[in-house]
Motif scaffolding. Structure first.
Motif, PDB file in Angstrom:
ATOM      1  N   GLY A  52      45.514  53.890  33.530  1.00 27.43           N
ATOM      2  CA  GLY A  52      44.594  53.106  32.728  1.00 27.43           C
ATOM      3  C   GLY A  52      43.679  52.220  33.538  1.00 27.43           C
ATOM      4  N   GLN A  53      44.077  51.869  34.759  1.00 27.81           N
ATOM      5  CA  GLN A  53      43.246  50.993  35.559  1.00 27.81           C
ATOM      6  C   GLN A  53      41.994  51.706  36.077  1.00 27.81           C
ATOM      7  OE1 GLN A  53      45.896  49.301  38.599  1.00 27.81           O
ATOM      8  NE2 GLN A  53      45.450  47.306  37.701  1.00 27.81           N
ATOM      9  N   LYS A  54      40.938  50.921  36.224  1.00 32.78           N
ATOM     10  CA  LYS A  54      39.712  51.413  36.837  1.00 32.78           C
ATOM     11  C   LYS A  54      39.792  51.213  38.348  1.00 32.78           C
ATOM     12  CE  LYS A  54      37.344  48.538  34.290  1.00 32.78           C
ATOM     13  NZ  LYS A  54      38.253  48.204  33.182  1.00 32.78           N
ATOM     14  N   ILE A  55      39.050  52.028  39.087  1.00 35.88           N
ATOM     15  CA  ILE A  55      38.875  51.819  40.519  1.00 35.88           C
ATOM     16  C   ILE A  55      37.379  51.765  40.780  1.00 35.88           C
ATOM     17  CG2 ILE A  55      39.106  52.794  42.823  1.00 35.88           C
ATOM     18  CD1 ILE A  55      41.778  53.828  42.113  1.00 35.88           C
ATOM     19  N   ALA A  56      36.922  50.660  41.361  1.00 31.75           N
ATOM     20  CA  ALA A  56      35.508  50.484  41.662  1.00 31.75           C
ATOM     21  C   ALA A  56      35.303  50.431  43.168  1.00 31.75           C
ATOM     22  CB  ALA A  56      34.980  49.204  41.020  1.00 31.75           C
ATOM     23  N   PHE A  57      34.353  51.208  43.657  1.00 30.80           N
ATOM     24  CA  PHE A  57      34.032  51.228  45.080  1.00 30.80           C
ATOM     25  C   PHE A  57      32.817  50.358  45.342  1.00 30.80           C
ATOM     26  CE2 PHE A  57      36.467  55.104  44.551  1.00 30.80           C
ATOM     27  CZ  PHE A  57      37.328  55.032  45.629  1.00 30.80           C
ATOM     28  N   ASN A 144      41.498  44.757  34.511  1.00 32.23           N
ATOM     29  CA  ASN A 144      42.237  46.025  34.503  1.00 32.23           C
ATOM     30  C   ASN A 144      41.656  47.002  35.521  1.00 32.23           C
ATOM     31  OD1 ASN A 144      44.337  47.710  33.627  1.00 32.23           O
ATOM     32  ND2 ASN A 144      42.982  48.791  32.221  1.00 32.23           N
ATOM     33  N   GLY A 145      41.345  46.498  36.706  1.00 38.26           N
ATOM     34  CA  GLY A 145      40.774  47.373  37.716  1.00 38.26           C
ATOM     35  C   GLY A 145      41.089  46.926  39.126  1.00 38.26           C
ATOM     36  N   LYS A 146      40.850  47.828  40.065  1.00 37.89           N
ATOM     37  CA  LYS A 146      41.003  47.555  41.488  1.00 37.89           C
ATOM     38  C   LYS A 146      39.655  47.782  42.161  1.00 37.89           C
ATOM     39  CE  LYS A 146      45.531  46.925  41.561  1.00 37.89           C
ATOM     40  NZ  LYS A 146      46.155  45.664  41.996  1.00 37.89           N
ATOM     41  N   ILE A 147      39.323  46.904  43.118  1.00 44.24           N
ATOM     42  CA  ILE A 147      38.077  47.028  43.862  1.00 44.24           C
ATOM     43  C   ILE A 147      38.388  47.489  45.278  1.00 44.24           C
ATOM     44  CG2 ILE A 147      36.083  45.798  44.784  1.00 44.24           C
ATOM     45  CD1 ILE A 147      36.145  43.983  42.396  1.00 44.24           C
ATOM     46  N   VAL A 148      37.710  48.534  45.704  1.00 42.84           N
ATOM     47  CA  VAL A 148      37.907  49.100  47.037  1.00 42.84           C
ATOM     48  C   VAL A 148      36.617  48.926  47.837  1.00 42.84           C
ATOM     49  CG1 VAL A 148      38.479  51.160  48.368  1.00 42.84           C
ATOM     50  CG2 VAL A 148      39.491  50.814  46.100  1.00 42.84           C
TER      51      VAL A 148
END
Length: 199
Positions: A52-57, A144-148
């Motif tokens: 369900g989490q988003k991943i943003a680059f 609800n996301g992770k930043i890379v």
């Protein structure tokens, strides 16, 4: 980690690479994503995200946010969005937006896109290089996301970049592009590092 998606790649004897979905962390070990003589290679990189989490680059222009975002979306079965491309699809060429309406207007369009994407789950998001300059954008990406943060050396970025209507802040000859890119990196690097969950 229970319920965490990931994949692992394996090198075949013929030099090609295969991937396998599995539970655990996302691990890259010298994965080549192309770019001709300035290839994107992820070496010993581990990522994870709950279902369900988003991943943003995030990262500089030319860091590979779009290329890697597309690949990870393919591998994980998640929907992929590119904030710059969404603006182009809706409002036209980014250089034209900069020329006729200014950078501030463009940044407002970016923020509108981020607000829209923040309402959804299970996304892979490739961002524009300057999107992180607005605090509200970063806060929304972290819902609800992770930043890379995709880090790349200045020399590598210059090799990947060409004069293009798609990069309005870098339209000049190669020497001027190098100078402008260096200034942008000095301005943005602390922000990239501050907001990132993974580097």
């Amino acid at each position: 980690r229970t319920g965490v998606w990931a994949w692992k790649h394996y090198h075949r004897a013929d030099g090609s690479t295969t991937y396998r979905r599995l539970e655990g962390e996302v691990v890259f070990d010298d994965v080549d994503f192309g770019y001709d003589d300035a290839k994107i290679i992820l070496h010993n990189v581990s990522l994870y995200a709950r279902p369900g989490q988003k991943i943003a680059f995030v990262g500089a222009t030319g860091a590979g946010k779009t290329t890697i975002g597309v690949k990870i979306a393919e591998l994980t079965g998640r929907r992929w969005y590119d904030t710059d491309q969404m603006i182009v699809d809706r409002y036209g060429n980014i250089s034209d937006i900069f020329e006729y309406y200014g950078e501030e207007y463009f940044r407002r369009l970016e923020s509108d896109i981020v607000k829209e994407l923040a309402k959804e789950d299970n996304l892979i998001i490739s961002t524009g290089g300057g999107l992180v300059l607005k605090r509200e954008n970063n806060e929304l990406l972290q819902v609800n996301g992770k930043i890379v943060f995709l880090r790349a050396a200045l020399e590598t970025l210059i090799k990947r970049l060409k004069v293009s209507d798609d990069r309005p802040l870098l339209q000049a000859d190669s020497g001027v592009i190098a100078d402008r890119l260096s200034v942008l990196l000095k301005e943005r690097m602390p922000v990239y590092e501050h907001v990132a969950d993974f580097i």
